[in-house]
Motif scaffolding. Structure first.
Motif, PDB file in Angstrom:
ATOM      1  N   ALA A  43       0.767  -1.068   0.049  1.00 40.43           N
ATOM      2  CA  ALA A  43      -0.123  -0.102  -0.083  1.00 40.43           C
ATOM      3  C   ALA A  43       0.999   0.978  -0.050  1.00 40.43           C
ATOM      4  O   ALA A  43       0.574   2.217  -0.744  1.00 40.43           O
ATOM      5  CB  ALA A  43      -0.880   0.109   1.186  1.00 40.43           C
ATOM      6  N   VAL A  44       2.049   1.245   0.725  1.00 38.57           N
ATOM      7  CA  VAL A  44       2.892   2.382   0.554  1.00 38.57           C
ATOM      8  C   VAL A  44       3.435   2.544  -0.611  1.00 38.57           C
ATOM      9  O   VAL A  44       3.682   3.662  -1.013  1.00 38.57           O
ATOM     10  CB  VAL A  44       3.955   2.344   2.034  1.00 38.57           C
ATOM     11  CG1 VAL A  44       5.070   3.356   1.724  1.00 38.57           C
ATOM     12  CG2 VAL A  44       3.415   2.438   3.439  1.00 38.57           C
ATOM     13  N   ALA A  52      -9.512   2.640   2.314  1.00 33.95           N
ATOM     14  CA  ALA A  52      -9.687   3.894   3.093  1.00 33.95           C
ATOM     15  C   ALA A  52      -8.358   4.138   3.500  1.00 33.95           C
ATOM     16  O   ALA A  52      -7.818   3.039   3.905  1.00 33.95           O
ATOM     17  CB  ALA A  52     -10.761   3.957   4.133  1.00 33.95           C
ATOM     18  N   GLY A  53      -8.058   5.415   3.951  1.00 33.81           N
ATOM     19  CA  GLY A  53      -6.843   5.758   4.804  1.00 33.81           C
ATOM     20  C   GLY A  53      -6.169   6.620   3.926  1.00 33.81           C
ATOM     21  O   GLY A  53      -6.634   7.425   3.111  1.00 33.81           O
ATOM     22  N   GLN A  54      -4.775   6.953   4.558  1.00 34.83           N
ATOM     23  CA  GLN A  54      -3.783   7.818   4.135  1.00 34.83           C
ATOM     24  C   GLN A  54      -2.722   7.447   4.259  1.00 34.83           C
ATOM     25  O   GLN A  54      -2.021   6.813   5.358  1.00 34.83           O
ATOM     26  CB  GLN A  54      -4.188   9.267   4.821  1.00 34.83           C
ATOM     27  CG  GLN A  54      -3.214  10.369   4.191  1.00 34.83           C
ATOM     28  CD  GLN A  54      -3.582  11.603   5.222  1.00 34.83           C
ATOM     29  OE1 GLN A  54      -3.082  11.797   6.167  1.00 34.83           O
ATOM     30  NE2 GLN A  54      -4.455  12.985   4.520  1.00 34.83           N
ATOM     31  N   VAL A  55      -1.576   7.747   3.396  1.00 36.06           N
ATOM     32  CA  VAL A  55      -0.148   7.498   3.462  1.00 36.06           C
ATOM     33  C   VAL A  55       0.619   8.907   2.972  1.00 36.06           C
ATOM     34  O   VAL A  55       0.262   9.512   1.997  1.00 36.06           O
ATOM     35  CB  VAL A  55       0.323   6.299   2.628  1.00 36.06           C
ATOM     36  CG1 VAL A  55       1.601   5.980   2.677  1.00 36.06           C
ATOM     37  CG2 VAL A  55      -0.399   4.946   3.202  1.00 36.06           C
ATOM     38  N   THR A  56       1.323   9.375   4.185  1.00 37.35           N
ATOM     39  CA  THR A  56       2.204  10.275   4.005  1.00 37.35           C
ATOM     40  C   THR A  56       3.779  10.329   4.110  1.00 37.35           C
ATOM     41  O   THR A  56       3.862   9.401   5.217  1.00 37.35           O
ATOM     42  CB  THR A  56       1.638  11.776   4.473  1.00 37.35           C
ATOM     43  OG1 THR A  56       1.844  11.689   5.961  1.00 37.35           O
ATOM     44  CG2 THR A  56       0.252  11.998   4.171  1.00 37.35           C
ATOM     45  N   ILE A  57       4.528  10.944   3.743  1.00 36.20           N
ATOM     46  CA  ILE A  57       5.964  10.811   3.941  1.00 36.20           C
ATOM     47  C   ILE A  57       6.191  12.476   3.898  1.00 36.20           C
ATOM     48  O   ILE A  57       6.367  13.100   2.878  1.00 36.20           O
ATOM     49  CB  ILE A  57       6.658  10.056   2.728  1.00 36.20           C
ATOM     50  CG1 ILE A  57       6.513   8.769   2.640  1.00 36.20           C
ATOM     51  CG2 ILE A  57       8.467  10.271   3.145  1.00 36.20           C
ATOM     52  CD1 ILE A  57       7.296   8.041   1.716  1.00 36.20           C
ATOM     53  N   PHE A  63      -1.045   8.935  -0.603  1.00 41.77           N
ATOM     54  CA  PHE A  63      -2.654   8.372  -0.667  1.00 41.77           C
ATOM     55  C   PHE A  63      -3.287   9.002   0.099  1.00 41.77           C
ATOM     56  O   PHE A  63      -3.193   9.135   1.288  1.00 41.77           O
ATOM     57  CB  PHE A  63      -2.455   6.631  -0.791  1.00 41.77           C
ATOM     58  CG  PHE A  63      -3.714   6.183  -0.386  1.00 41.77           C
ATOM     59  CD1 PHE A  63      -4.757   5.959  -1.364  1.00 41.77           C
ATOM     60  CD2 PHE A  63      -4.157   5.576   0.850  1.00 41.77           C
ATOM     61  CE1 PHE A  63      -5.834   5.576  -0.978  1.00 41.77           C
ATOM     62  CE2 PHE A  63      -5.136   4.891   1.309  1.00 41.77           C
ATOM     63  CZ  PHE A  63      -6.237   4.864   0.078  1.00 41.77           C
ATOM     64  N   ASP A  64      -4.535   9.311  -0.196  1.00 47.05           N
ATOM     65  CA  ASP A  64      -5.707   9.794   0.598  1.00 47.05           C
ATOM     66  C   ASP A  64      -6.932   9.517  -0.128  1.00 47.05           C
ATOM     67  O   ASP A  64      -7.526   9.962  -1.073  1.00 47.05           O
ATOM     68  CB  ASP A  64      -5.550  11.219   0.802  1.00 47.05           C
ATOM     69  CG  ASP A  64      -6.547  11.713   1.962  1.00 47.05           C
ATOM     70  OD1 ASP A  64      -7.653  11.099   2.136  1.00 47.05           O
ATOM     71  OD2 ASP A  64      -6.034  12.854   2.532  1.00 47.05           O
ATOM     72  N   ILE A  69      -6.809  11.025  -3.699  1.00 50.83           N
ATOM     73  CA  ILE A  69      -5.403  11.258  -4.035  1.00 50.83           C
ATOM     74  C   ILE A  69      -4.475   9.881  -4.170  1.00 50.83           C
ATOM     75  O   ILE A  69      -4.645   9.133  -3.136  1.00 50.83           O
ATOM     76  CB  ILE A  69      -4.598  12.090  -3.238  1.00 50.83           C
ATOM     77  CG1 ILE A  69      -5.292  13.591  -3.204  1.00 50.83           C
ATOM     78  CG2 ILE A  69      -3.193  12.286  -3.786  1.00 50.83           C
ATOM     79  CD1 ILE A  69      -4.527  14.363  -2.258  1.00 50.83           C
ATOM     80  N   TRP A  70      -4.191   9.444  -5.073  1.00 48.39           N
ATOM     81  CA  TRP A  70      -3.247   8.299  -5.380  1.00 48.39           C
ATOM     82  C   TRP A  70      -2.129   8.419  -6.378  1.00 48.39           C
ATOM     83  O   TRP A  70      -2.315   8.286  -7.498  1.00 48.39           O
ATOM     84  CB  TRP A  70      -4.264   7.102  -5.591  1.00 48.39           C
ATOM     85  CG  TRP A  70      -3.638   5.691  -5.497  1.00 48.39           C
ATOM     86  CD1 TRP A  70      -3.375   4.866  -4.707  1.00 48.39           C
ATOM     87  CD2 TRP A  70      -3.022   4.956  -6.811  1.00 48.39           C
ATOM     88  NE1 TRP A  70      -2.666   3.911  -4.963  1.00 48.39           N
ATOM     89  CE2 TRP A  70      -2.532   3.924  -6.130  1.00 48.39           C
ATOM     90  CE3 TRP A  70      -2.794   5.277  -8.259  1.00 48.39           C
ATOM     91  CZ2 TRP A  70      -1.870   2.780  -7.149  1.00 48.39           C
ATOM     92  CZ3 TRP A  70      -2.219   4.218  -8.835  1.00 48.39           C
ATOM     93  CH2 TRP A  70      -1.793   3.225  -8.434  1.00 48.39           C
ATOM     94  N   LEU A  71      -1.025   8.711  -5.984  1.00 45.24           N
ATOM     95  CA  LEU A  71       0.159   8.552  -6.919  1.00 45.24           C
ATOM     96  C   LEU A  71       0.315   7.304  -7.332  1.00 45.24           C
ATOM     97  O   LEU A  71       0.818   6.327  -6.534  1.00 45.24           O
ATOM     98  CB  LEU A  71       1.402   9.175  -5.934  1.00 45.24           C
ATOM     99  CG  LEU A  71       1.326  10.978  -5.544  1.00 45.24           C
ATOM    100  CD1 LEU A  71       2.571  11.164  -4.982  1.00 45.24           C
ATOM    101  CD2 LEU A  71       1.150  11.512  -6.793  1.00 45.24           C
TER     102      LEU A  71
END
Length: 365
Positions: A43-44, A52-57, A63-64, A69-71
């Motif tokens: 997922a990362v 559902a969810g969010q990943v940030t660096i 991803f949001d 938002i999905w890169l």
């Protein structure tokens, strides 16, 4: 670097629902097979789009779900090290390494290829094709390729799982150097307590898609109520210093003023290390033992006794060297009268401390 992960996703046999924030260094996702570790990494990486969810660096959103938002993976600037090296068979080592640099954006901080080659000890392999490399050599090249892509984060999905013990022993020091000498953070997946003890800056323990504990390796591995990789993974992680190498093949360690002996280790006098002592390799005595072959005897006080559903119990003992855990039977607890505040001795066989349980430098535990 700060990695923030919040995910919800349904897969056959597992419902992923977790939330964690990872600091710089090596963050280890630790747990049994099927606990969701690889799903989190995918997922990362962008190989899986969660429900559902969010990943940030560093506050950059990868991803949001709420904001749609999905890169895609190629825009996330992540290096991925798989269980197998997955090198391009038609390219030699030099070409495989330099392939990663094609993905480094202009202006990104780049690692010096010569430094990476030296750090990984692969200079003599540059003209070879992958078919001529051992499993350990392939993994070292894969590490270098990921690093030379100038990633924000390196993902390592059980990178030692396909290797035998000898190759694992070969590769672990390179991951330690990566942790200590390179600024790129790592999200590392394993179910090996030895790898956690040696490498982790921070541990996220998973069970059935949930985070059940997170924190330093010394805290997570010493919690028998979690045991994300089974009760045999429970053990103490101590910070020690190499004091002396003896002529009879033993190395002497200074553990907070206490002496511990191991079979000879390839570390310099004065070097600080981490060592893992499995709870099953510790026995307890209510009086100072005499006439034993064991060289490691630690005087301590019982902090806690935690009994399981079966006949076993984990005794936490505060010693000069640090907290040591012993896996004993409940009958032994009763016979010795062990309870918080009790005085007793921990006995550890010298040969019970395996090479894979010793690593350095110590760093955060």
């Amino acid at each position: 670097m700060s990695l923030s992960v919040r995910l919800q996703h349904q897969l056959p046999g597992i419902a992923l629902d977790l939330n964690f924030n990872a600091p710089s260094g090596v963050t280890v996702l630790f747990g049994r097979s099927g606990s969701g570790k690889t799903t989190v990494v995918n997922a990362v990486a962008g190989l899986l789009r969660p429900r559902a969810g969010q990943v940030t660096i560093d506050n950059r959103i990868l991803f949001d779900a709420e904001r749609d938002i999905w890169l895609p993976p190629h825009r996330r600037r992540l290096g991925y090290i798989f269980q197998e090296g997955r090198l391009f068979p038609h390219l030699n080592v030099r070409q495989n390494l330099l392939y990663g640099r094609w993905f480094a954006p202009r202006g990104a901080r780049r690692e010096n290829p010569d430094r990476v080659i030296e750090m990984l000890g692969i200079g003599h392999l540059l003209d070879r094709r992958p078919a001529k490399l051992s499993g350990g050599e392939k993994q070292r090249v894969a590490i270098g390729r990921a690093l030379l892509a100038a990633p924000r984060l390196i993902l390592a999905d059980e990178p030692l799982a396909a290797l035998d013990d000898a190759r694992k022993a070969e590769i672990l020091p390179y991951f330690e150097r990566l942790r200590d000498e390179v600024s790129v953070p790592i999200l590392y997946v394993t179910h090996s307590a030895a790898e956690v003890a040696r490498l982790a800056t921070f541990v996220v323990a998973l069970q059935e898609g949930k985070v059940v504990r997170q924190g330093p390796a010394s805290e997570v591995l010493s919690d028998p109520s979690i045991a994300p990789a089974g009760i045999r993974a429970v053990g103490a992680v101590l910070q020690v210093r190499v004091a002396r190498h003896h002529d009879d093949g033993l190395s002497e360690l200074d553990a907070g003023g206490a002496r511990l002996f191991l079979p000879r280790i390839p570390h310099q006098i004065g070097e600080e290390l981490r060592i893992r002592i499995p709870a099953q390799e510790v026995i307890l005595s209510d009086r100072k033992p005499e006439g034993l072959s064991a060289l490691n005897i630690l005087d301590g006080q019982v902090e806690a006794v935690r009994s399981g559903e079966g006949p076993g119990a984990i005794v936490s003992l505060k010693t000069q060297a640090g907290v040591v855990l012993a896996r004993v039977t409940r009958r032994s607890v009763d016979v010795l009268g062990l309870q918080p505040g009790s005085h007793c001795y921990a006995v550890i066989k010298t040969v019970a401390l395996a090479p894979q349980d010793v690593g350095g430098p110590a760093g955060s535990i």
